[in-house]
Design an enzyme around this catalytic site. Structure first.
Site, PDB file in Angstrom:
ATOM      1  N   PRO A 125     -39.893  80.582 115.300  1.00 29.65           N
ATOM      2  CA  PRO A 125     -40.896  80.627 116.366  1.00 29.65           C
ATOM      3  C   PRO A 125     -42.055  81.531 115.952  1.00 29.65           C
ATOM      4  O   PRO A 125     -41.851  82.472 115.183  1.00 29.65           O
ATOM      5  CB  PRO A 125     -40.123  81.238 117.546  1.00 29.65           C
ATOM      6  CG  PRO A 125     -38.988  81.982 116.936  1.00 29.65           C
ATOM      7  CD  PRO A 125     -38.649  81.263 115.655  1.00 29.65           C
ATOM      8  N   HIS A 126     -43.240  81.195 116.421  1.00 28.20           N
ATOM      9  CA  HIS A 126     -44.374  82.047 116.056  1.00 28.20           C
ATOM     10  C   HIS A 126     -45.470  81.996 117.103  1.00 28.20           C
ATOM     11  O   HIS A 126     -45.621  81.019 117.822  1.00 28.20           O
ATOM     12  CB  HIS A 126     -44.921  81.681 114.677  1.00 28.20           C
ATOM     13  CG  HIS A 126     -45.121  80.221 114.448  1.00 28.20           C
ATOM     14  ND1 HIS A 126     -44.082  79.383 114.130  1.00 28.20           N
ATOM     15  CD2 HIS A 126     -46.210  79.449 114.499  1.00 28.20           C
ATOM     16  CE1 HIS A 126     -44.548  78.147 113.980  1.00 28.20           C
ATOM     17  NE2 HIS A 126     -45.832  78.154 114.212  1.00 28.20           N
TER      18      HIS A 126
END
Lengths: 83, 149
Positions: B62-63
């Site tokens: 995730p980012h």
């Protein structure tokens, strides 16, 4: 074998949503596909493969397709990289 | 350094993707990399809503790119196997969470993702990572593969 030169049309680069969409397009293709940036050759049926290129907006890529459905496949990929 | 021992959590007690992202955002704030926990969490969740960052091999990345992040960061966590709507349909047990300030010039997070992806394709790297039993050991593996420096 079919080969085309493309540039990455997505402003965020070839990762995230565009990368996911490219995997989905490639999964509909039976032929072997190779995505090439400089010396890196990857299989775009793998999201990690695509992301490992780190291809930002405007990066030049070569796409090679070899197999029974290569003509149809190259059209799909052309249209994908048309953005 | 993008990552240090304060940004590594083994056995994060999260039961869902949302909970994991919330806990890691809190951890990032405690480590002084994030000024606004909710802002960072929401940026990451917004991305997840558009497409899943479950990359296969049991790994999620995730980012978020947001000014809630004050300094670029990479976090590492292991969790009990959970669904992440990965492309390959399999659950994940390893999370790398990335944060980059929105104003950060260029393509820092693209470079982090590219480097990480390249390593993750190698089974040896994944095996060594999962075998690491302390933050120090995880950091050593990452450094051996030149990640997060």
């Amino acid at each position: 074998m079919q080969t085309i030169q493309v540039t990455v049309p997505f402003k965020e680069g070839l990762h995230a949503r565009p990368a996911t969409e490219l995997v989905k397009v490639c999964m509909t293709i039976k032929s072997d596909i190779t995505l090439i940036k400089d010396d890196s050759h990857v299989n775009p049926k793998s999201i990690l493969g695509i992301m490992s290129l780190g291809a930002s907006h405007g990066t030049a890529l070569t796409v090679q397709v070899e197999g029974a459905d290569e003509v149809e496949a190259i059209e799909k990929l052309k249209s994908f990289f048309a953005g | 350094m993008l990552i240090n021992e304060d940004l590594i959590v083994l056995n994060l007690p999260a039961k869902s993707k949302e909970e994991a992202i919330q806990m890691l955002a809190e951890k990032a704030a405690a480590a002084g990399r994030v000024a606004d926990i909710a802002g960072y969490r929401d940026a990451v969740l917004h991305r997840e809503g558009e497409y899943s960052t479950g990359m296969g091999f049991g790994v999620a990345i995730p980012h978020g790119k947001t000014n809630a992040v004050t300094e670029p960061l990479l976090m590492y966590a292991t969790v009990e196997s959970m669904d992440w709507q990965s492309l390959d349909g399999n659950p994940i047990d390893v999370i790398f969470m990335i944060g980059v300030p929105a104003d950060n010039a260029g393509d820092v997070h693209l470079k982090i993702l590219a480097n990480l992806s390249r390593r993750l394709m190698k089974e040896e790297f994944r095996t060594n990572l999962r075998a690491a039993q302390s933050p120090a050991a995880v950091l050593k593996v990452l450094q051996d593969y030149e990640i997060g420096l």
